[in-house]
Enzyme design. Structure first.
Site, short mmCIF file in Angstrom:
data_model
loop_
_atom_site.label_atom_id
_atom_site.label_comp_id
_atom_site.label_asym_id
_atom_site.label_seq_id
_atom_site.Cartn_x
_atom_site.Cartn_y
_atom_site.Cartn_z
N GLU A 55 -2.66 -8.74 2.93
CA GLU A 55 -3.25 -9.37 4.16
C GLU A 55 -4.78 -9.24 4.46
O GLU A 55 -5.47 -9.84 5.48
CB GLU A 55 -2.56 -8.71 5.45
CG GLU A 55 -2.99 -7.37 5.88
CD GLU A 55 -2.31 -6.00 4.75
OE1 GLU A 55 -2.52 -4.93 5.07
OE2 GLU A 55 -1.78 -6.45 3.69
N HIS A 61 -3.91 -4.59 -0.49
CA HIS A 61 -3.46 -5.41 0.88
C HIS A 61 -3.49 -6.88 0.59
O HIS A 61 -4.56 -7.45 1.01
CB HIS A 61 -4.36 -4.79 2.06
CG HIS A 61 -3.94 -3.54 2.20
ND1 HIS A 61 -3.16 -3.14 3.45
CD2 HIS A 61 -4.79 -2.22 2.11
CE1 HIS A 61 -3.01 -1.71 3.45
NE2 HIS A 61 -3.94 -1.32 2.88
N CYS A 73 0.90 -1.22 0.19
CA CYS A 73 0.10 0.10 0.04
C CYS A 73 0.75 1.23 0.17
O CYS A 73 1.62 1.40 -0.94
CB CYS A 73 -0.87 0.09 0.94
SG CYS A 73 -2.18 1.12 1.01
#
Length: 220
Positions: free
Chosen positions: A203, A201, A85
């Site tokens: 995650e 992202h 990011c």
């Protein structure tokens, strides 16, 4: 030892979704340390640079721990770095937000600027246009990933030539945000030798993001 886990430092410079990044990289098979310590970050097999918020604030936090030097020193030695990011955005030459221009790490030429789409921020799941030869997206060519951002790199300007080693020829993944006819194109990910980055992202990207992180960890 054959069963040794790769060591990864998630760089703690006061920005980013740190705990979720740590958990995600642990699940990907790494032994993870959250720290801003230079020596520890230099010694790890991989360095993950997170980032959330404004480009200028992230660069201030990074410089407070000499994070730009850590990144540069690792890359000069061919040691892997992954930016996520805003942690990807700060790898470029500069960012422009709300009229404020801030120098980035300068690992890649390019400007981080506001997306030119009817609705910003770009928030949610999106497909990406994966380049041929990718290792980061192996098995993920048709998957969707989770984005949350208003700014991005809209032009890729790194110039290479036939003398550039094949391993350092950048592979750029693109994405688009906005309705057909008004969509804006931006860099979604880059694979460039030891330096890798994603605008989305991993995650937060479910099984696809988990597999992408495994692809990176297993390359360390």
């Amino acid at each position: 030892m054959a069963d040794r886990k790769p060591s990864v430092v998630v760089l703690d410079y006061g920005s980013g979704n740190l705990r979720s990044a740590v958990r995600a990289v642990e699940r990907a098979g790494a032994d993870v340390t959250l720290t801003g310590d230079l020596d520890t970050a230099m010694e790890a097999d991989g360095l993950l640079v997170p980032g959330v918020g404004a480009f200028d604030a992230c660069m201030r936090g990074l410089r407070e721990i000499r994070g730009e030097r850590i990144i540069a020193r690792r890359l000069s030695g061919g040691r892997p770095v992954l930016g996520i990011c805003v942690g990807m955005q700060i790898l470029f030459s500069r960012g422009i937000e709300h009229g404020v221009e801030t120098d980035g790490c300068g690992e890649w030429p390019g400007v981080v600027e506001r997306l030119q789409a009817p609705i910003v921020p770009h928030m949610g799941w999106n497909t990406v246009q994966v380049p041929e030869g990718t290792r980061l997206f192996a098995g993920l060519e048709d998957e969707r990933f989770y984005f949350v951002h208003s700014y991005g790199v809209r032009e890729w300007s790194l110039v290479t030539n036939d003398r550039t080693p094949e391993a350092y020829q950048p592979l750029v993944t693109w994405a688009e945000h906005g309705p057909e006819g008004q969509a804006d194109r931006f860099v979604a990910a880059v694979e460039n030798g030891p330096l890798t980055a994603t605008q989305f992202h991993p995650e937060k990207s479910g099984d696809a993001g988990a597999q992408l992180l495994r692809n990176w960890v297993t390359s360390l």
